[in-house]
Design a protein around this motif. Structure first.
Motif, short mmCIF file in Angstrom:
data_model
loop_
_atom_site.label_atom_id
_atom_site.label_comp_id
_atom_site.label_asym_id
_atom_site.label_seq_id
_atom_site.Cartn_x
_atom_site.Cartn_y
_atom_site.Cartn_z
N HIS A 193 0.83 -1.05 -0.06
CA HIS A 193 0.14 -0.13 0.09
C HIS A 193 0.90 1.25 -0.09
O HIS A 193 0.30 2.36 -0.62
CB HIS A 193 -0.80 -0.01 0.93
N CYS A 204 4.76 7.85 5.20
CA CYS A 204 3.52 7.26 4.64
C CYS A 204 2.76 8.60 4.64
O CYS A 204 2.36 9.16 5.68
CB CYS A 204 2.92 6.31 5.79
N GLU A 250 -3.10 9.74 2.10
CA GLU A 250 -3.85 8.86 1.55
C GLU A 250 -3.37 7.35 1.44
O GLU A 250 -4.42 6.67 1.73
CB GLU A 250 -3.53 9.28 -0.06
N GLN A 251 -2.17 7.16 1.60
CA GLN A 251 -1.64 5.89 1.95
C GLN A 251 -2.03 5.44 3.33
O GLN A 251 -2.46 4.26 3.72
CB GLN A 251 -0.18 5.84 2.09
N GLU A 252 -2.15 6.37 4.42
CA GLU A 252 -2.52 5.91 5.75
C GLU A 252 -3.97 5.52 5.84
O GLU A 252 -4.32 4.71 6.18
CB GLU A 252 -2.13 7.29 6.83
N ALA A 253 -4.94 6.28 4.93
CA ALA A 253 -6.00 6.03 5.17
C ALA A 253 -6.39 4.58 4.43
O ALA A 253 -7.58 3.87 4.94
CB ALA A 253 -7.10 6.96 3.94
N THR A 254 -5.73 3.93 3.49
CA THR A 254 -5.76 2.60 3.05
C THR A 254 -5.13 1.72 4.07
O THR A 254 -5.77 0.61 4.19
CB THR A 254 -5.17 2.48 1.54
N ILE A 255 -4.08 1.89 4.63
CA ILE A 255 -3.37 1.10 5.33
C ILE A 255 -4.07 0.88 6.61
O ILE A 255 -4.10 -0.08 7.38
CB ILE A 255 -1.55 1.64 5.70
N TYR A 256 -4.48 1.99 7.42
CA TYR A 256 -5.04 1.63 8.67
C TYR A 256 -6.15 0.67 8.83
O TYR A 256 -6.07 -0.30 9.76
CB TYR A 256 -5.63 3.26 9.20
N ALA A 306 -6.85 -1.79 6.98
CA ALA A 306 -6.16 -3.20 6.47
C ALA A 306 -5.21 -3.69 7.79
O ALA A 306 -5.25 -4.78 7.91
CB ALA A 306 -5.37 -3.01 5.47
#
Length: 183
Positions: free
Chosen positions: A90, A114, A117-123, A125
Motif C-alpha cells: 500500500h 507514509c 492517502e496511504q494511511e487511509a488505506t493502510i489503517y 487493513a
C-alpha cells in the motif's frame, strides 16, 4: 541482555524494518537514501545502550503512522512479516519499524514516510491484520477515538458491555474523555 533484545526487536536490517528474527520480510526492498541508512545504523546501538529512545529516532523521519498492538507471542513473527508486506503493497516508499515490549506481546508499529492517502488505506487493513493474527487492536495506550470503530475486532460484545458499565459507574455524567471510547 535487555539492550541486545531491544536492538534485535527493532528489526532494522539494511533497507527494511519490522522483523524480529533478522530475516528480510519485505519482498520489494525500499531503496533508502544513504543518510537514512546511516541514521538507522547509528541509532540502533544508541537505542540499545539506552542513550536515545526509539521514539526520538523515529521522529527524525517525520510524523509516523502509529499502531499500538497486543499479540500472542506465537504470532509476532508472522505478524512482522505480514505487516511489512501489507505496508509494502500500500505504501512502497514507507518504512515499518516494529519495536516494543516483545516479551509481553505489546508492540509498537510505526510506519515512516507514509502520506495521508496511504494511511487511509493502510489503517483499516492493518486493524484487520492485527485481528487475523489473534491480536488486540489496542495495547498499552488504550483504544481512544481513532480505534473505537475497530474494538469489536478484538473484543466480544459482552466485553464491550462490561467496559460501558465500568465507564458509567466511574463517570456517570460522561465528563471524563467524552466521546473518546463511547458516544
Amino acid at each position: 541482555m535487555a539492550g541486545e533484545a531491544r536492538a534485535h526487536a527493532i528489526g532494522i536490517r539494511g533497507s527494511t524494518a519490522g522483523t524480529t528474527d533478522g530475516s528480510d520480510a519485505r519482498p520489494n526492498k525500499v531503496r533508502l537514501p544513504i543518510r537514512i541508512k546511516l541514521a538507522i545504523a547509528l541509532a540502533v546501538p544508541l537505542v540499545a545502550m539506552g542513550l536515545v529512545t526509539l521514539a526520538e529516532v523515529v521522529s527524525l523521519f517525520g510524523s509516523p503512522v502509529k499502531f499500538d498492538v497486543a499479540l500472542p507471542l506465537s504470532g509476532i513473527a508472522a505478524f512482522a512479516t505480514d505487516s511489512a508486506a501489507l505496508i509494502a503493497r500500500h505504501a512502497p516508499a514507507a518504512v515499518p519499524v516494529l519495536f516494543g515490549h516483545v516479551g509481553e506481546g505489546n508492540l509498537h508499529l510505526n510506519v515512516l514516510r507514509c502520506d495521508g492517502e496511504q494511511e487511509a488505506t493502510i489503517y483499516p487493513a492493518m486493524m484487520e491484520l492485527i485481528a487475523a493474527h489473534g491480536g488486540n487492536v489496542s495495547s498499552e495506550h488504550g483504544v481512544g477515538s481513532r480505534k473505537r470503530a475497530y474494538l469489536a475486532m478484538s473484543r466480544q460484545p459482552a466485553d464491550i458491555a462490561v467496559m460501558r458499565i465500568i465507564k458509567n459507574a466511574l463517570d456517570p455524567t460522561g465528563y471524563l474523555n467524552p466521546a473518546v471510547l463511547f458516544d
